[in-house]
Enzyme design. Structure first.
Site, PDB file in Angstrom:
ATOM      1  N   SER A  31       0.801  -1.223   0.000  1.00 45.74           N
ATOM      2  CA  SER A  31       0.000   0.000   0.000  1.00 45.74           C
ATOM      3  C   SER A  31       0.843   1.286   0.000  1.00 45.74           C
ATOM      4  CB  SER A  31      -0.932  -0.074   1.208  1.00 45.74           C
ATOM      5  OG  SER A  31      -1.826   0.973   1.232  1.00 45.74           O
ATOM      6  N   ARG A  48      -4.452   5.922  21.255  1.00 49.55           N
ATOM      7  CA  ARG A  48      -4.639   4.488  20.967  1.00 49.55           C
ATOM      8  C   ARG A  48      -3.309   3.889  20.526  1.00 49.55           C
ATOM      9  NH1 ARG A  48      -4.616   4.257  15.434  1.00 49.55           N
ATOM     10  NH2 ARG A  48      -5.168   2.062  15.384  1.00 49.55           N
ATOM     11  N   PRO A  49      -3.095   2.602  20.864  1.00 45.43           N
ATOM     12  CA  PRO A  49      -1.875   1.967  20.366  1.00 45.43           C
ATOM     13  C   PRO A  49      -2.020   1.736  18.866  1.00 45.43           C
ATOM     14  CG  PRO A  49      -3.231   0.377  21.584  1.00 45.43           C
ATOM     15  CD  PRO A  49      -3.946   1.686  21.650  1.00 45.43           C
ATOM     16  N   SER A  50      -0.991   2.041  18.104  1.00 43.99           N
ATOM     17  CA  SER A  50      -1.055   1.803  16.662  1.00 43.99           C
ATOM     18  C   SER A  50      -1.133   0.314  16.377  1.00 43.99           C
ATOM     19  CB  SER A  50       0.193   2.391  16.004  1.00 43.99           C
ATOM     20  OG  SER A  50       0.421   1.757  14.763  1.00 43.99           O
TER      21      SER A  50
HETATM   22  C1  16G Z   1      -4.139  -0.098   8.345  1.00 44.59           C
HETATM   23  C2  16G Z   1      -5.603  -0.163   8.007  1.00 44.59           C
HETATM   24  C3  16G Z   1      -6.189   1.222   7.922  1.00 44.59           C
HETATM   25  C4  16G Z   1      -5.927   1.984   9.205  1.00 44.59           C
HETATM   26  C5  16G Z   1      -4.462   1.960   9.552  1.00 44.59           C
HETATM   27  C6  16G Z   1      -4.263   2.496  10.951  1.00 44.59           C
HETATM   28  C7  16G Z   1      -6.668  -1.836   6.596  1.00 44.59           C
HETATM   29  C8  16G Z   1      -6.719  -2.483   5.256  1.00 44.59           C
HETATM   30  N1  16G Z   1      -5.800  -0.842   6.733  1.00 44.59           N
HETATM   31  O1  16G Z   1      -3.408   0.498   7.322  1.00 44.59           O
HETATM   32  O2  16G Z   1      -7.566   1.084   7.728  1.00 44.59           O
HETATM   33  O3  16G Z   1      -6.344   3.306   9.099  1.00 44.59           O
HETATM   34  O4  16G Z   1      -3.997   0.625   9.546  1.00 44.59           O
HETATM   35  O5  16G Z   1      -2.932   2.386  11.310  1.00 44.59           O
HETATM   36  O6  16G Z   1      -7.387  -2.207   7.503  1.00 44.59           O
HETATM   37  P1  16G Z   1      -2.472   2.558  12.817  1.00 44.59           P
HETATM   38  O7  16G Z   1      -3.157   1.483  13.627  1.00 44.59           O
HETATM   39  O8  16G Z   1      -1.011   2.437  12.762  1.00 44.59           O
HETATM   40  O9  16G Z   1      -2.911   3.920  13.249  1.00 44.59           O
HETATM   41 ZN    ZN Z   2      -3.664   1.175   0.221  1.00 39.82          ZN
END
Ligand code: 16G
Ligand code: ZN
Length: 545
Positions: free
Chosen positions: A65, A499-501
């Site tokens: 992605s 929030r935890p990433s």
């Molecule tokens: C992933 C998720 C996206 C979300 C992001 C948050 C899918 C296909 N992709 O890329 O939707 O916004 O994680 O990232 O579910 P974070 O948890 O690091 O903030």
């Molecule tokens: Zn993407």
């Protein structure tokens, strides 16, 4: 079993680096490409089992992605084009981390637990993005599938949403469309051309759209699709992959995070522009005004535009269908207020991650879901689609109703209901703006975003933070939520959460307030509280500026 003999032999060609463990996360496996060969082979095996279990075609997409070009990743796609079921994410993680000599044992466990009949045939659709590593990694998936005797259709270079679409077409026996790239272009462009007939007097300027392809697969596919759109959309493509590096200083994620236009994109004042991400499942719009100020129209603005358009059509068509917008905690407070108070639309908030939004949207007749980062789509329930089709055929509808329901029918066909799709979303947005005679500035003026700030804090173990209420409140560590609550009270129109990433080893902090200074200062104060109460590592967070 003879079948397993081949798995055993072939898996030696895709050895697992000893000690490496990876997790099937929110977006599948994702890390540096050099660590992924064995994962791909094993996901080929797992997809084959999933196909036997569901007696359907399963998809495997090789992409990372919006991540840097050096990374790669893999995602499994379930029969209706949705993300793979959560229980299989666990199988994926276990199979991926099994040491070389226990692959067969792990496979046997999955077969037993899921009561899979190994005599069932299997079919797997494979796609890949434009990363240099994607070719050999998708070959490893092919090896995995073929070593268990599965049938393969390798689509080669496709966007993530195109592969989701193919899987859905195949498993609905063509009801959703024809499972070819050309079938995808035909379905979408036909619906788009039908819709834009309702806006006959558009000038070439209004048909013009500047598209940043993130130097990725979306750019290639836009080029292929152009002819199908018969100049009703005149795409000026930049970052088309001919020179720049994938996602480098361009693409939807860069634009959203940096709040500025991509490099290598010429935009005149007021001109409508959009950016895809590296696998074309996200999109954001933007423009600069005559003072040179940059304006971003993110997933919240997109959800607002599309849901208000659909709601208006439902009223005109006299259809009593419930429409809801699904957001996450990151949705700008102004968008939520506008939708609830002005548009009287039901708004629902879920945890971050596409599968949560998708699932929540399935609960309504029409569920519009978007993450602020630009990933989203619209789901129409079977019953809603049936009502729309029946009304289209009803000879007794008046002209206004007929127009509205025809627009609804074509909108359903234009939307990729399997997953967020930059190309499909872009065409929906372009059609809505055209039909309503709106400029990008009119769209932007629907509501004004509250100033906001996102920060990250490094802690020794981010799992100490547990959240509730769709990640809007922290349950642990003790005292954290109370501290956030009292900080928020110091600012006007303020809101903050942590929030935890799910994708990075950090805690994310979000704050909004009536001014940018306020949002920045609140975000900083919340970061400090996280640092102090949740085991921050390294230097204490410094104030912005
Ligand atoms: C992933 C998720 C996206 C979300 C992001 C948050 C899918 C296909 N992709 O890329 O939707 O916004 O994680 O990232 O579910 P974070 O948890 O690091 O903030
Ligand atoms: Zn993407």
């Amino acid at each position: 079993m003879a079948q397993f003999e081949e798995v055993s032999q072939k898996s030696k060609l895709h050895p697992k680096p000893e000690g490496l463990t990876l997790q099937y996360g929110t977006a599948g496996f994702r890390t540096q490409a050099k660590h992924l060969d064995h994962i791909m082979f094993r996901m080929g095996l797992l997809a084959t089992l999933r196909s036997k279990k569901t007696k359907s075609t399963i998809g495997v997409m090789v992409t990372a992605s919006h991540n840097p070009e050096e990374d790669n990743g893999v995602k499994l796609i379930d029969p209706m084009g949705e993300m793979v079921a959560a229980s299989w994410e666990e199988h994926a993680t276990r199979l991926a981390n099994a040491e070389q000599d226990s692959i067969l044992t792990e496979l046997a466990k999955i077969i037993e637990k899921e009561t899979i009949d190994m005599k069932e045939p299997a079919s797997v659709y494979i796609g890949k993005d434009t990363r240099p590593s994607s070719g050999s990694l998708s070959q490893a998936v092919v090896d995995g599938v073929s070593s268990l005797g599965g049938k393969i259709h390798d689509y080669g270079l496709v966007t993530t949403p195109q592969l989701h679409y193919m899987v859905c077409c195949r498993n609905t026996n063509g009801c959703y469309g024809s499972a070819t790239v050309e079938g995808y272009y035909q379905k979408l462009s036909h619906a788009f051309l039908q819709l834009t007939q309702n806006a006959p007097n558009r000038t070439d300027d209004q048909k013009r759209l500047v598209v940043d392809g993130a130097n990725g697969i979306g750019a290639l596919k836009m080029r292929e699709m152009e002819a199908f759109l018969r100049s009703e959309l005149q795409v000026v493509l930049s970052n088309d992959g001919s020179r720049g590096k994938l996602n480098h200083l361009c693409g939807a994620d860069h634009v959203k995070v940096q709040q500025k236009p991509p490099e290598d994109l010429t935009m005149a004042a007021g001109e409508r522009c959009c950016s895809f991400d590296g696998d074309a499942d996200r999109i954001v719009y933007y423009y600069t005004d005559s003072d040179g100020r940059f304006h971003l129209l993110d997933g919240d603005k997109i959800a607002t535009l599309i849901s208000t358009y659909l709601k208006e059509l439902l009223t005109q068509a006299g259809l009593d269908l419930q429409i809801a917008v699904v957001q996450t905690a990151y949705a700008n407070g102004s968008s939520t207020r506008y939708l609830e108070d002005v548009m009287m639309v039901t708004v629902c908030c879920t945890k971050t991650g596409v599968k949560h939004l998708h699932h929540a949207a399935q609960q309504y007749d029409i569920g519009v879901y978007f993450e602020a980062n630009g990933h989203g789509t619209v789901l129409f329930s079977k019953a809603a689609q049936k009502q729309i089709l029946e009304l289209v055929k009803d000879p007794n509808t008046n002209d206004e109703k007929k127009r509205a329901v025809n627009l609804l029918e074509n909108s359903v066909n234009l939307i990729n209901q399997t997953v967020g799709d930059a190309i499909s979303d872009m065409l929906v947005i372009e059609a809505v703006l055209a039909i309503r005679g709106m400029s990008v500035q009119d769209w932007d003026a629907i509501y004004t975003d509250l100033p906001n700030r996102q920060l990250k804090v490094k802690v020794s173990d981010r799992r100490v933070i547990d959240t509730t209420d769709a990640e809007r409140r922290a349950v642990t560590p003790e005292g954290l939520q109370e501290a956030i609550d009292s900080l928020v009270k110091k600012y006007k129109q303020a809101r903050a959460f942590v929030r935890p990433s799910g994708t990075e080893d950090v805690v994310r902090v979000y704050a909004e307030a009536d001014t940018q200074k306020g949002a920045d200062s609140l975000a900083h104060e919340v970061s400090l509280v996280v640092y102090r109460l949740a085991g921050g590592v390294g230097d204490e967070p410094k104030p912005l500026q």
